[in-house]
Design a protein around this motif. Structure first.
Motif, short mmCIF file in Angstrom:
data_model
loop_
_atom_site.label_atom_id
_atom_site.label_comp_id
_atom_site.label_asym_id
_atom_site.label_seq_id
_atom_site.Cartn_x
_atom_site.Cartn_y
_atom_site.Cartn_z
N HIS A 1 -8.52 -0.69 0.74
CA HIS A 1 -9.04 0.66 0.50
C HIS A 1 -10.43 0.61 -0.13
O HIS A 1 -11.32 1.39 0.24
CB HIS A 1 -8.09 1.45 -0.38
CG HIS A 1 -6.94 2.04 0.36
ND1 HIS A 1 -7.02 3.26 0.99
CD2 HIS A 1 -5.68 1.59 0.58
CE1 HIS A 1 -5.85 3.54 1.57
NE2 HIS A 1 -5.03 2.54 1.34
N ARG B 1 -10.86 3.25 -4.98
CA ARG B 1 -11.80 3.86 -4.03
C ARG B 1 -12.93 4.56 -4.77
O ARG B 1 -14.10 4.49 -4.35
CB ARG B 1 -11.05 4.83 -3.11
CG ARG B 1 -10.03 4.16 -2.20
CD ARG B 1 -9.57 5.09 -1.09
NE ARG B 1 -10.64 5.30 -0.11
CZ ARG B 1 -10.55 5.01 1.18
NH1 ARG B 1 -9.44 4.47 1.68
NH2 ARG B 1 -11.55 5.26 2.00
N PRO C 1 -3.90 6.79 -0.77
CA PRO C 1 -4.64 7.32 -1.92
C PRO C 1 -3.81 8.22 -2.82
O PRO C 1 -4.29 8.64 -3.88
CB PRO C 1 -5.78 8.12 -1.26
CG PRO C 1 -5.86 7.62 0.14
CD PRO C 1 -4.48 7.21 0.51
N ILE D 1 -4.79 3.09 -5.99
CA ILE D 1 -5.63 3.10 -4.79
C ILE D 1 -6.78 4.09 -4.97
O ILE D 1 -7.94 3.78 -4.66
CB ILE D 1 -4.80 3.48 -3.55
CG1 ILE D 1 -3.66 2.47 -3.33
CG2 ILE D 1 -5.69 3.56 -2.32
CD1 ILE D 1 -4.09 1.09 -2.97
N GLU E 1 -12.87 -0.35 2.60
CA GLU E 1 -13.11 0.76 3.51
C GLU E 1 -14.03 1.79 2.87
O GLU E 1 -14.96 2.30 3.52
CB GLU E 1 -11.78 1.43 3.88
CG GLU E 1 -11.94 2.60 4.84
CD GLU E 1 -10.62 3.30 5.13
OE1 GLU E 1 -10.16 3.25 6.28
OE2 GLU E 1 -10.05 3.89 4.18
N GLU E 2 -13.81 2.07 1.60
CA GLU E 2 -14.62 3.08 0.91
C GLU E 2 -16.08 2.66 0.82
O GLU E 2 -16.98 3.50 0.92
CB GLU E 2 -14.06 3.32 -0.49
CG GLU E 2 -14.67 4.52 -1.22
CD GLU E 2 -14.33 5.86 -0.59
OE1 GLU E 2 -15.27 6.64 -0.32
OE2 GLU E 2 -13.13 6.12 -0.36
N ASP F 1 0.85 -1.21 0.00
CA ASP F 1 0.00 0.00 0.00
C ASP F 1 0.87 1.25 0.00
O ASP F 1 1.99 1.23 0.53
CB ASP F 1 -0.91 -0.01 1.24
CG ASP F 1 -1.95 1.09 1.23
OD1 ASP F 1 -2.22 1.65 0.14
OD2 ASP F 1 -2.50 1.39 2.30
#
Length: 270
Positions: free
Chosen positions: A240, A82, A73, A78, A243-244, A70
């Motif tokens: 990511h 997202r 963003p 990434i 999470e989004e 990672d």
């Protein structure tokens, strides 16, 4: 024309896996002998190489994969994943969106660096000193591009992943796990680049360079350096994107709605 059963079977012939009713084999090893006994990194090695790595080889490969998972963003892959996750597509589509961003400019430097370091090693084997080989290869690469793959970082003055990865390679060389030629090639390029820049800001090896050293030392060909990076970065892309999906946004764009893109001056318009 009628296709025989044998012709159809040969069309998909593979050494990677063999599947029959009640039987799954990976590189001729029954899956039930691997489950619970072999780690995921070892399976990656097995499927790509046909055998299992030693514990030290496995640990070195795992370190490279962990280092690349990672980069926030700020990384286009990434950010794209997202945004895709808010557009009504499935998690698999969001991951695919991010992975598909990993091209020559973003994600390809590891492959390019393995190629460059291999060129340095080849010249050294032909009789050049490490320094002379590095300078010649650097000149050739910089005639084609202003960027030297695997060196410098747009965000970090010194990539924090460089030192621990190279320390592991250095120890592996000392212990006879890997030969060390690609490590020496990378260090020669780094030193030659520092001398060439004089007092300017140094351009040390970055994550792509450090992992390129590991992949090359372990015997992976250049295209697999990119493939392995894609596997690594997919973990961050998945995290990511997931999470989004829990943040409730719809159709997330690259800028908050309150920020409008600037108007391009007429002289810059196509």
């Amino acid at each position: 024309m009628t296709i025989s059963e044998d012709e159809a079977a040969q069309w998909w012939a593979t050494a990677v896996s063999h599947i029959e009713p009640g039987s799954i084999e990976l590189r001729d090893r029954p899956i039930q002998q691997l489950i619970g006994e072999v780690g995921f990194v070892d399976i990656i090695w097995l499927l790509l190489r046909g055998d299992l790595p030693s514990s030290r080889q496995s640990a070195l490969l795992e370190a490279a994969l962990v280092a690349g998972v990672d980069h926030g963003p700020q990384a286009p892959s990434i950010a794209a994943a997202r945004m895709a996750a808010t557009c009504g597509v499935g998690l698999n589509n969001a991951i695919a969106t991010g992975v598909n961003m990993l091209g020559d400019a973003h994600g390809g430097a590891g492959q390019q660096c393995v190629e460059m370091l291999t060129d340095v090693r080849t010249l050294h084997e032909a009789g050049h000193t490490w320094d002379a080989a590095a300078r010649e290869v650097m000149d050739d690469w910089q005639r084609r591009s202003r960027y030297l793959p695997g060196f410098g970082h747009r965000f970090h003055p010194r990539d924090p992943r460089r030192d621990p990865l190279l320390a592991l390679v250095d120890q592996a060389v000392t212990d006879g796990i890997v030969a060390g030629d690609h490590l020496r090639a990378a260090q020669a390029v780094e030193s030659a680049l520092a001398r060439r820049r004089g007092g300017a800001r140094p351009v040390p090896m970055n994550i792509d360079g450090a992992t390129a050293v590991i992949y090359a030392e372990l015997g992976f060909p250049p295209p697999l350096a990119r493939g392995l990076f894609v596997l690594s970065r997919s973990v961050g892309i998945l995290a990511h994107a997931w999470e989004e999906t829990g943040q409730g946004r719809r159709n997330k764009g690259p800028l908050p709605r309150s920020v409008l893109p600037a108007r391009l001056p007429p002289q810059q318009q196509a």
